[in-house]
Write a protein that holds these residues in place. Structure first.
Motif, PDB file in Angstrom:
ATOM      1  N   GLU A   5       1.005  -1.076  -0.010  1.00 43.96           N
ATOM      2  CA  GLU A   5       0.060  -0.050  -0.042  1.00 43.96           C
ATOM      3  C   GLU A   5       0.876   1.254  -0.155  1.00 43.96           C
ATOM      4  O   GLU A   5       0.381   2.260  -0.407  1.00 43.96           O
ATOM      5  CB  GLU A   5      -0.989  -0.010   1.305  1.00 43.96           C
ATOM      6  N   PHE A  56      -5.358   0.902  -8.582  1.00 37.48           N
ATOM      7  CA  PHE A  56      -5.445   2.102  -8.118  1.00 37.48           C
ATOM      8  C   PHE A  56      -6.735   3.043  -8.896  1.00 37.48           C
ATOM      9  O   PHE A  56      -6.483   3.082 -10.061  1.00 37.48           O
ATOM     10  CB  PHE A  56      -4.437   3.150  -7.951  1.00 37.48           C
ATOM     11  N   ARG A  73     -14.580  -2.068  -6.719  1.00 39.41           N
ATOM     12  CA  ARG A  73     -13.423  -2.405  -5.934  1.00 39.41           C
ATOM     13  C   ARG A  73     -13.218  -3.749  -5.514  1.00 39.41           C
ATOM     14  O   ARG A  73     -14.058  -4.090  -4.572  1.00 39.41           O
ATOM     15  CB  ARG A  73     -13.098  -1.168  -4.890  1.00 39.41           C
ATOM     16  N   GLU A  95      -3.327   4.165  -1.561  1.00 39.02           N
ATOM     17  CA  GLU A  95      -4.597   5.332  -1.113  1.00 39.02           C
ATOM     18  C   GLU A  95      -4.191   6.446  -2.036  1.00 39.02           C
ATOM     19  O   GLU A  95      -2.923   6.526  -2.355  1.00 39.02           O
ATOM     20  CB  GLU A  95      -5.073   5.488   0.264  1.00 39.02           C
ATOM     21  N   LYS A  97      -3.448   9.353  -1.053  1.00 38.32           N
ATOM     22  CA  LYS A  97      -2.414   9.957  -0.554  1.00 38.32           C
ATOM     23  C   LYS A  97      -0.781   9.836  -0.965  1.00 38.32           C
ATOM     24  O   LYS A  97      -0.137  10.594  -0.742  1.00 38.32           O
ATOM     25  CB  LYS A  97      -2.553  10.288   0.787  1.00 38.32           C
ATOM     26  N   GLU A  98      -0.828   8.246  -1.232  1.00 38.49           N
ATOM     27  CA  GLU A  98       0.538   7.813  -1.476  1.00 38.49           C
ATOM     28  C   GLU A  98       0.785   8.207  -2.462  1.00 38.49           C
ATOM     29  O   GLU A  98       2.053   8.127  -3.122  1.00 38.49           O
ATOM     30  CB  GLU A  98       0.241   6.262  -1.539  1.00 38.49           C
ATOM     31  N   THR A 104      -4.867  15.909  -4.157  1.00 36.50           N
ATOM     32  CA  THR A 104      -5.241  15.363  -5.166  1.00 36.50           C
ATOM     33  C   THR A 104      -5.689  16.239  -6.197  1.00 36.50           C
ATOM     34  O   THR A 104      -7.128  16.478  -6.272  1.00 36.50           O
ATOM     35  CB  THR A 104      -6.464  14.097  -4.732  1.00 36.50           C
TER      36      THR A 104
END
Length: 282
Positions: A5, A56, A73, A95, A97-98, A104
């Motif tokens: 992740e 993703f 999903r 996610e 934020k990664e 975003t």
């Protein structure tokens, strides 16, 4: 199977692979995997010493918030499906934020007009989102080759232009469209179709095949008019657009020219589900 992740975990694995001079094949997906995705992954396995698959659902390429919410999903079943090919695949399932950090948002790209044709007309900002997420993913994964299906042919051309713009050392590989026995192009969105919509949706590919058959003898105007007629009285499928375009720049045409390659592109709604397809004409 290694499922990560965090981008730092992927970057560490990738760095180790590069130290060993191993080639890396990359298949970016939004999950809800099907046989079409598996065909891409299989090709990546055959052509590389290591493979990374990203799962993703990228928020910046959805101009319809409802479509983003309803997008399937299915990470657990996706990983199980990938394990039928190999247990050595690296899966990156982050996610937002990664990928994007605290904000975003998309970059503004100039894809030399490719982004304004067809899908770009109906999905404002879509290709900025595609370009942005792939820029981030290519930076994280540092692949040798990346694999994309020709169902999203316009996206494939956009990705090739992205690599040129960003001067990235990744080879983009286009792969043939994978279809149901009915001819319907495989898509994760197909899972949202009801029984009646599944019964009617093969009309899309049937129409494209007839256009290909008639392309040498009929005008673009006549073909476009004929396609519209095929959907006028269908109470399940609604034609959003049909265009015949040059492969080189994706600009739609009114008349054919010699020594030029063309493709036909189509987008159709089955209820709330949007289906796209295309076919090479010559």
């Amino acid at each position: 199977m290694r499922v990560y992740e965090k981008r730092l975990d992927v970057e560490k694995d990738v760095a180790d692979l590069h130290k060993q001079n191993k080639s890396i094949g990359f298949v970016p997906t939004m999950g809800a995997l099907h046989k079409g995705h598996l065909a891409l992954v299989k090709k990546a396995i055959d052509q590389n010493q290591a493979v990374v698959v990203s799962i993703f659902v990228n928020p910046t390429q959805f101009n319809n918030s409802e479509d983003l919410i309803k997008y399937p999903r299915t990470l657990d079943s996706d990983v199980t499906l990938l394990s039928t090919l190999s247990n050595d695949i690296i899966v990156f399932a982050p996610e937002p934020k990664e990928i994007y950090g605290s904000k975003t948002s998309s970059f503004d790209y100039d894809f030399k007009g490719l982004e304004h044709e067809m899908e770009g007309k109906f999905r404002p900002g879509h290709f900025d989102g595609v370009g942005t997420v792939l820029k981030h993913l290519f930076t994280i994964v540092s692949p040798t080759k990346a694999y994309f299906g020709e169902k999203d042919f316009q996206q494939l051309q956009i990705v090739k232009k992205l690599v040129e713009i960003e001067n990235m050392a990744v080879e983009i590989i286009g792969c043939p469209i994978y279809r149901e026995e009915s001819g319907l192009a495989l898509s994760s969105r197909n899972k949202r179709l009801n029984k009646k919509q599944l019964q009617e949706s093969p009309l899309i590919y049937k129409t494209l095949k007839q256009v290909k058959n008639d392309f040498g003898t009929k005008s673009v105007i006549d073909l476009t008019s004929w396609v519209s007629e095929q959907f006028e009285n269908n109470d399940v499928l609604v034609l959003e657009y049909f265009e015949i375009a040059k492969v080189s720049d994706l600009r739609s045409i009114k008349r054919k020219r010699k020594n030029t390659k063309y493709r036909a592109f189509i987008a159709v709604f089955a209820g709330e589900v949007r289906l796209i397809d295309n076919i090479a004409l010559n």
